[in-house]
Design a protein around this motif. Structure first.
Motif, PDB file in Angstrom:
ATOM      1  N   GLY A 188      82.419  55.358  10.630  1.00 31.56           N
ATOM      2  CA  GLY A 188      81.627  54.396  11.381  1.00 31.56           C
ATOM      3  C   GLY A 188      82.487  53.225  11.793  1.00 31.56           C
ATOM      4  N   VAL A 189      81.915  52.049  11.833  1.00 27.40           N
ATOM      5  CA  VAL A 189      82.653  50.841  12.172  1.00 27.40           C
ATOM      6  C   VAL A 189      83.479  50.452  10.948  1.00 27.40           C
ATOM      7  CG1 VAL A 189      82.498  48.454  12.941  1.00 27.40           C
ATOM      8  CG2 VAL A 189      80.818  50.124  13.737  1.00 27.40           C
ATOM      9  N   ILE A 190      84.786  50.626  11.042  1.00 26.72           N
ATOM     10  CA  ILE A 190      85.683  50.388   9.911  1.00 26.72           C
ATOM     11  C   ILE A 190      86.562  49.184  10.207  1.00 26.72           C
ATOM     12  CG2 ILE A 190      87.495  51.346   8.450  1.00 26.72           C
ATOM     13  CD1 ILE A 190      84.800  52.757   8.142  1.00 26.72           C
ATOM     14  N   ALA A 191      86.547  48.212   9.313  1.00 27.41           N
ATOM     15  CA  ALA A 191      87.326  46.990   9.496  1.00 27.41           C
ATOM     16  C   ALA A 191      88.809  47.264   9.309  1.00 27.41           C
ATOM     17  CB  ALA A 191      86.862  45.927   8.514  1.00 27.41           C
ATOM     18  N   SER A 192      89.614  46.647  10.146  1.00 30.18           N
ATOM     19  CA  SER A 192      91.063  46.734  10.032  1.00 30.18           C
ATOM     20  C   SER A 192      91.589  45.521   9.278  1.00 30.18           C
ATOM     21  CB  SER A 192      91.695  46.783  11.428  1.00 30.18           C
ATOM     22  OG  SER A 192      93.088  46.586  11.354  1.00 30.18           O
ATOM     23  N   ASP A 193      92.653  45.742   8.488  1.00 31.23           N
ATOM     24  CA  ASP A 193      93.239  44.639   7.731  1.00 31.23           C
ATOM     25  C   ASP A 193      93.748  43.524   8.641  1.00 31.23           C
ATOM     26  OD1 ASP A 193      92.727  45.924   5.354  1.00 31.23           O
ATOM     27  OD2 ASP A 193      94.698  46.866   5.238  1.00 31.23           O
ATOM     28  N   GLY A 194      94.055  43.859   9.893  1.00 30.11           N
ATOM     29  CA  GLY A 194      94.603  42.869  10.803  1.00 30.11           C
ATOM     30  C   GLY A 194      93.566  42.070  11.576  1.00 30.11           C
ATOM     31  N   TRP A 195      92.306  42.350  11.365  1.00 34.50           N
ATOM     32  CA  TRP A 195      91.267  41.658  12.130  1.00 34.50           C
ATOM     33  C   TRP A 195      91.126  40.205  11.698  1.00 34.50           C
ATOM     34  CZ3 TRP A 195      86.508  45.482  12.237  1.00 34.50           C
ATOM     35  CH2 TRP A 195      86.809  46.550  13.099  1.00 34.50           C
ATOM     36  N   ASP A 196      90.844  39.336  12.680  1.00 32.31           N
ATOM     37  CA  ASP A 196      90.506  37.959  12.355  1.00 32.31           C
ATOM     38  C   ASP A 196      89.003  37.873  12.083  1.00 32.31           C
ATOM     39  OD1 ASP A 196      89.235  37.980  14.864  1.00 32.31           O
ATOM     40  OD2 ASP A 196      90.937  37.003  15.852  1.00 32.31           O
ATOM     41  N   ASP A 197      88.543  36.693  11.681  1.00 24.98           N
ATOM     42  CA  ASP A 197      87.135  36.529  11.300  1.00 24.98           C
ATOM     43  C   ASP A 197      86.188  36.832  12.456  1.00 24.98           C
ATOM     44  OD1 ASP A 197      87.922  35.859   8.768  1.00 24.98           O
ATOM     45  OD2 ASP A 197      87.749  33.695   9.055  1.00 24.98           O
ATOM     46  N   ALA A 198      86.588  36.441  13.676  1.00 27.38           N
ATOM     47  CA  ALA A 198      85.720  36.662  14.834  1.00 27.38           C
ATOM     48  C   ALA A 198      85.559  38.146  15.135  1.00 27.38           C
ATOM     49  CB  ALA A 198      86.278  35.930  16.057  1.00 27.38           C
ATOM     50  N   THR A 199      86.657  38.893  15.042  1.00 29.56           N
ATOM     51  CA  THR A 199      86.601  40.336  15.292  1.00 29.56           C
ATOM     52  C   THR A 199      85.773  41.040  14.227  1.00 29.56           C
ATOM     53  OG1 THR A 199      88.790  40.255  16.321  1.00 29.56           O
ATOM     54  CG2 THR A 199      87.983  42.411  15.657  1.00 29.56           C
ATOM     55  N   ARG A 200      85.949  40.625  12.988  1.00 28.40           N
ATOM     56  CA  ARG A 200      85.185  41.224  11.891  1.00 28.40           C
ATOM     57  C   ARG A 200      83.691  40.935  12.059  1.00 28.40           C
ATOM     58  NH1 ARG A 200      87.150  43.185   7.202  1.00 28.40           N
ATOM     59  NH2 ARG A 200      89.169  42.243   7.699  1.00 28.40           N
ATOM     60  N   ALA A 201      83.371  39.710  12.482  1.00 28.14           N
ATOM     61  CA  ALA A 201      81.964  39.351  12.693  1.00 28.14           C
ATOM     62  C   ALA A 201      81.357  40.181  13.811  1.00 28.14           C
ATOM     63  CB  ALA A 201      81.845  37.864  13.006  1.00 28.14           C
ATOM     64  N   ALA A 202      82.135  40.413  14.893  1.00 30.25           N
ATOM     65  CA  ALA A 202      81.645  41.225  16.005  1.00 30.25           C
ATOM     66  C   ALA A 202      81.404  42.665  15.562  1.00 30.25           C
ATOM     67  CB  ALA A 202      82.645  41.189  17.154  1.00 30.25           C
ATOM     68  N   ALA A 203      82.267  43.175  14.685  1.00 26.40           N
ATOM     69  CA  ALA A 203      82.083  44.526  14.163  1.00 26.40           C
ATOM     70  C   ALA A 203      80.834  44.609  13.304  1.00 26.40           C
ATOM     71  CB  ALA A 203      83.311  44.941  13.354  1.00 26.40           C
ATOM     72  N   ASP A 204      80.607  43.588  12.502  1.00 27.44           N
ATOM     73  CA  ASP A 204      79.425  43.583  11.650  1.00 27.44           C
ATOM     74  C   ASP A 204      78.134  43.565  12.467  1.00 27.44           C
ATOM     75  OD1 ASP A 204      80.888  43.725   9.330  1.00 27.44           O
ATOM     76  OD2 ASP A 204      80.818  41.577   8.904  1.00 27.44           O
ATOM     77  N   VAL A 205      78.206  42.940  13.654  1.00 28.72           N
ATOM     78  CA  VAL A 205      77.028  42.912  14.524  1.00 28.72           C
ATOM     79  C   VAL A 205      76.593  44.333  14.880  1.00 28.72           C
ATOM     80  CG1 VAL A 205      76.233  42.325  16.854  1.00 28.72           C
ATOM     81  CG2 VAL A 205      77.379  40.601  15.457  1.00 28.72           C
ATOM     82  N   MET A 206      77.567  45.217  15.099  1.00 30.82           N
ATOM     83  CA  MET A 206      77.244  46.603  15.447  1.00 30.82           C
ATOM     84  C   MET A 206      76.567  47.350  14.309  1.00 30.82           C
ATOM     85  SD  MET A 206      80.346  48.027  17.842  1.00 30.82           S
ATOM     86  CE  MET A 206      81.719  47.565  16.784  1.00 30.82           C
ATOM     87  N   MET A 207      76.635  46.783  13.110  1.00 32.56           N
ATOM     88  CA  MET A 207      76.022  47.423  11.943  1.00 32.56           C
ATOM     89  C   MET A 207      74.715  46.761  11.532  1.00 32.56           C
ATOM     90  SD  MET A 207      77.826  50.048  11.134  1.00 32.56           S
ATOM     91  CE  MET A 207      77.349  50.416   9.442  1.00 32.56           C
ATOM     92  N   HIS A 208      74.266  45.767  12.271  1.00 29.86           N
ATOM     93  CA  HIS A 208      72.994  45.135  11.951  1.00 29.86           C
ATOM     94  C   HIS A 208      71.860  46.162  12.030  1.00 29.86           C
ATOM     95  CE1 HIS A 208      74.200  40.675  12.873  1.00 29.86           C
ATOM     96  NE2 HIS A 208      74.796  41.171  11.811  1.00 29.86           N
ATOM     97  N   GLY A 209      71.008  46.151  11.047  1.00 27.33           N
ATOM     98  CA  GLY A 209      69.875  47.065  11.037  1.00 27.33           C
ATOM     99  C   GLY A 209      70.166  48.424  10.434  1.00 27.33           C
ATOM    100  N   THR A 210      71.426  48.671  10.042  1.00 22.73           N
ATOM    101  CA  THR A 210      71.779  49.926   9.372  1.00 22.73           C
ATOM    102  C   THR A 210      71.592  49.768   7.870  1.00 22.73           C
ATOM    103  OG1 THR A 210      74.112  49.331   9.046  1.00 22.73           O
ATOM    104  CG2 THR A 210      73.519  50.374  11.152  1.00 22.73           C
ATOM    105  N   PRO A 211      71.544  50.865   7.125  1.00 20.17           N
ATOM    106  CA  PRO A 211      71.428  50.740   5.669  1.00 20.17           C
ATOM    107  C   PRO A 211      72.548  49.911   5.042  1.00 20.17           C
ATOM    108  CG  PRO A 211      70.901  52.967   6.330  1.00 20.17           C
ATOM    109  CD  PRO A 211      71.405  52.272   7.561  1.00 20.17           C
ATOM    110  N   ALA A 212      73.781  50.079   5.524  1.00 14.50           N
ATOM    111  CA  ALA A 212      74.897  49.315   4.960  1.00 14.50           C
ATOM    112  C   ALA A 212      74.866  47.858   5.408  1.00 14.50           C
ATOM    113  CB  ALA A 212      76.227  49.949   5.346  1.00 14.50           C
ATOM    114  N   GLY A 213      74.512  47.632   6.660  1.00 11.27           N
ATOM    115  CA  GLY A 213      74.402  46.277   7.174  1.00 11.27           C
ATOM    116  C   GLY A 213      75.710  45.574   7.442  1.00 11.27           C
ATOM    117  N   ARG A 214      76.811  46.281   7.363  1.00 11.66           N
ATOM    118  CA  ARG A 214      78.126  45.657   7.571  1.00 11.66           C
ATOM    119  C   ARG A 214      79.133  46.743   7.914  1.00 11.66           C
ATOM    120  NH1 ARG A 214      81.027  47.472   3.453  1.00 11.66           N
ATOM    121  NH2 ARG A 214      80.010  47.911   1.458  1.00 11.66           N
ATOM    122  N   SER A 215      80.304  46.328   8.385  1.00 11.85           N
ATOM    123  CA  SER A 215      81.376  47.289   8.650  1.00 11.85           C
ATOM    124  C   SER A 215      81.960  47.795   7.339  1.00 11.85           C
ATOM    125  CB  SER A 215      82.473  46.637   9.500  1.00 11.85           C
ATOM    126  OG  SER A 215      82.983  45.477   8.873  1.00 11.85           O
ATOM    127  N   GLY A 216      82.606  48.949   7.415  1.00 13.82           N
ATOM    128  CA  GLY A 216      83.159  49.581   6.220  1.00 13.82           C
ATOM    129  C   GLY A 216      84.628  49.287   6.033  1.00 13.82           C
TER     130      GLY A 216
END
Length: 255
Positions: A188-216
């Protein structure tokens, strides 16, 4: 602790960073001798050093997989020479140049399919016969959640990953009766170690409403790969294992 891949050898493509790196590290921790492969020799050396520092076995082979049979076959030959044999192949290397259908030129189209489909096809072609001769082996392909749940900027990438999921089923039928198990993982949406906070937040948005609720995290994909490579999955053939926090299998309810 039982090492589930003790005595096994593995080639993980695109394993100098992110998901591929996590898989290589996890395989080595479970006892496999791993060939780390990618384009960046310095990053590859860092992964090998990490594995060896933890007591594992690893070597690096540089490869710029472009889809040509010669490059895939050369990587297969070098990995086989280092390991003696390849028991597990993980077709992880891939590229995702963001573009719309209207802005995708032929060079980009061919590059994506070259790296994401042709390269693993010819690498599998090169390695599976020896697995069959040795009495068995494992091939693990990487798909993607956007293969089944479209996003507006991923038409070429999602199509290429759809091809890999289809090849997974075809290869399971072709090679399974000869002792080689073939399966895939769909991250699914998997966070990269190189992401900044803004990119990570944008990825988490794509997971809103899912059981996990966040990027992996890449380690979640690595854990799935260890399972599919191990004897625990001896009766598993031709599946696409969704490791996506419920993104594709569960109805997403907007907050």
């Amino acid at each position: 602790m039982t090492q589930r891949l003790e005595g096994k050898t593995a080639l993980v493509t695109g394993s100098t960073s992110n998901i591929g790196r996590a898989i290589a590290v996890a395989f080595a921790a479970e006892g496999a001798h791993v060939v780390v492969s990618g384009r960046d020799a310095s990053k590859g050396a860092a992964v090998v050093s990490q594995i060896r520092a933890a007591g594992g076995e690893a070597d690096f082979v540089r490869a710029d997989l472009d889809g040509t049979p010669a490059v895939s076959h050369a990587l297969a030959a070098e990995a086989t020479e280092l390991l003696g044999r390849v028991d597990v192949l993980v077709n992880n290397a891939g590229i995702y140049p963001p573009s719309s259908t209207a802005t995708t030129d032929e060079e980009t189209f061919d590059s994506v399919f070259g790296v994401n489909v042709k390269a693993p096809f010819f690498l599998t072609q090169a390695l599976v016969p020896a697995m069959v001769e040795a009495g068995g082996g494992v091939v693990i392909n990487l798909g993607s959640w956007i293969t089944r749940l479209g996003v507006p900027s991923g038409s070429i990438y999602s199509t290429s990953k759809g091809a890999m999921e289809t090849l997974t089923r075809a290869w399971a039928s072709e090679f399974g009766p000869r002792g080689v198990r073939v399966n895939a993982i769909s991250p699914g949406v998997i966070a990269s170690d190189g992401w900044d906070d803004a990119t990570r937040a944008a990825a988490d948005v794509m997971m809103h409403g899912t059981p996990a609720g966040r990027s992996g995290h890449p380690d979640a994909i690595a854990a799935a790969a260890v399972y599919l490579a191990s004897e625990e999955a001896a009766f598993v053939h031709g599946i696409v294992l969704d490791v996506d926090g419920g993104r594709t299998g569960v109805a997403v309810v907007a907050a």
